[in-house]
Enzyme design. Structure first.
Site, short mmCIF file in Angstrom:
data_model
loop_
_atom_site.label_atom_id
_atom_site.label_comp_id
_atom_site.label_asym_id
_atom_site.label_seq_id
_atom_site.Cartn_x
_atom_site.Cartn_y
_atom_site.Cartn_z
N THR A 130 5.97 -5.03 -1.20
CA THR A 130 6.18 -6.29 -1.03
C THR A 130 7.11 -6.05 0.75
O THR A 130 8.00 -5.40 1.62
CB THR A 130 7.03 -6.94 -0.64
OG1 THR A 130 6.26 -7.05 -2.60
CG2 THR A 130 7.48 -8.43 -0.47
N LYS A 205 3.14 -13.32 -1.83
CA LYS A 205 4.10 -12.68 -2.79
C LYS A 205 5.02 -13.59 -1.55
O LYS A 205 6.38 -13.57 -2.35
CB LYS A 205 3.98 -11.36 -2.70
CG LYS A 205 5.07 -10.51 -2.72
CD LYS A 205 5.11 -10.81 -4.66
CE LYS A 205 6.71 -9.92 -5.00
NZ LYS A 205 7.12 -8.70 -4.43
N LYS A 280 15.55 -8.51 1.49
CA LYS A 280 14.68 -8.45 2.80
C LYS A 280 13.14 -9.16 2.32
O LYS A 280 13.20 -9.46 3.29
CB LYS A 280 13.85 -6.68 2.11
CG LYS A 280 12.66 -6.29 3.10
CD LYS A 280 11.30 -6.30 2.82
CE LYS A 280 11.34 -5.25 1.14
NZ LYS A 280 10.06 -5.23 0.33
#
Length: 332
Positions: A130, A205, A280
């Site tokens: 990701t 995502k 993150k």
């Protein structure tokens, strides 16, 4: 059904010795493809189980990870260990990467011993990390310059889904290459969804994870409030899960210890999806929101909340530990 698959169906309905030999050849070719080595780089909580599913389904795999101990179990099961991403690329023309962040992906692909230093023309490179959608586009261009095909395919479902091969893959890239990617990804997940051009998988995502963080914080606040009102947490969870407040964080990944078995909250928040990684991903979502001038007030607050958790010592715990943080804060 694809045009090619339809053609084989039509051929299969006809009868002749010649066509029979064609059908036999097509089956043999598919079997041969499945025996072609697959490279897998990044064997952590997610990548390790994913690679094992490929191995268990008859795919020879060539593995690499910066932590040698993470390769031991797979090597014992028959995987071949490589000393660098470059070595993986020299031995496999289908490679999957599962890495923590954008800089890790850039190093593994473009570093001195990176994949692209030894990539074969026509290689299929699938990144399930990701990362920033812009970095995915950058990697796709770098791969194309070397004759490779790069696709982003981040996942949803967490460690439990990785272990059970029930992940959802969100795939971005050339649509003509999607079936080739799906051929591998289907052994590791139950949903493989084409989302659009390179970077589209990452866009889906980060939107998903922003929502996940918001609902986890909401579930944690709700459970904490109910418990302080004297409610049994299992009772509260059961009622929520048959009511309009139901969500994945309440019915599949409850953050309260003891409410559910087999989730990180019942294992001192060990394993699962780390708070630092969620932070993150929320940062990626906020960068995208800024770039597109999209108002995301709850996403911004969730990012701030998880940054605080990291600074309070929760970085390595599962992201559901936000419940523990809220619970302890109220007791002070």
């Amino acid at each position: 059904i694809s045009n090619m698959a339809a053609a084989w169906v039509r051929l299969g309905r006809q009868s002749s010795p010649f066509l029979g030999s064609i059908r036999a050849f097509s089956v043999s070719a598919c079997q041969q493809a499945s025996r072609t080595p697959v490279g897998f780089i990044g064997l952590g909580n997610m990548g390790g189980p994913m690679a094992r599913h490929l191995l268990d389904n008859g795919h020879p795999i060539i593995i690499h990870d910066v932590y040698p101990e993470s390769m031991t179990a797979l090597e014992d099961a028959g995987a071949v260990k490589a000393g660098s991403p470059a070595e993986v690329a020299s031995k496999a023309d289908r490679i999957i990467t599962m890495l923590p962040s954008s800089p890790n992906v850039q190093e593994v692909y473009c570093g001195e011993q990176g994949i692209l230093s030894k990539v074969k023309a026509g290689s299929l490179l699938i990144d399930s990390s990701t990362i920033d959608p812009a970095v995915s586009k950058e990697m796709a261009q770098a791969a194309a310059n070397k004759g490779g095909v790069y696709m982003d395919a981040p996942v949803s479902g967490g460690v439990k889904a990785a272990a059970a091969a029930t992940l959802t893959f969100m795939v971005g890239g050339n649509k003509e290459e999607f079936e080739a990617a799906k051929e591998l990804l289907q052994f590791m997940g139950k949903n493989v969804v084409y989302c659009g051009d390179v970077g589209s998988g990452q866009a889906v995502k980060i939107c998903n994870n922003m929502l996940l963080a918001i609902e986890m914080i909401g579930t944690s606040e709700t459970m904490n409030l109910g418990m302080r009102l004297g409610l049994d947490p299992k009772l509260l969870a059961s009622v929520l899960n048959m009511s309009t407040g139901r969500c994945w964080s309440s019915d599949s990944y409850n953050p309260v210890p003891g409410v559910m078995e087999g989730v990180p909250s019942s294992n001192n928040y060990q394993g699962g999806f780390g708070t630092a990684l969620m932070t993150k991903d929320l940062g990626l979502a906020q960068n995208a929101a800024t770039a597109t001038r999209s108002p995301t007030p709850l996403g911004s607050l969730a990012h701030q909340m998880y940054r605080v958790l990291c600074n309070k010592g929760y970085a390595l715990k599962d992201f559901s530990s936000v419940f523990q943080f809220l619970n302890e804060e109220e007791k002070k």
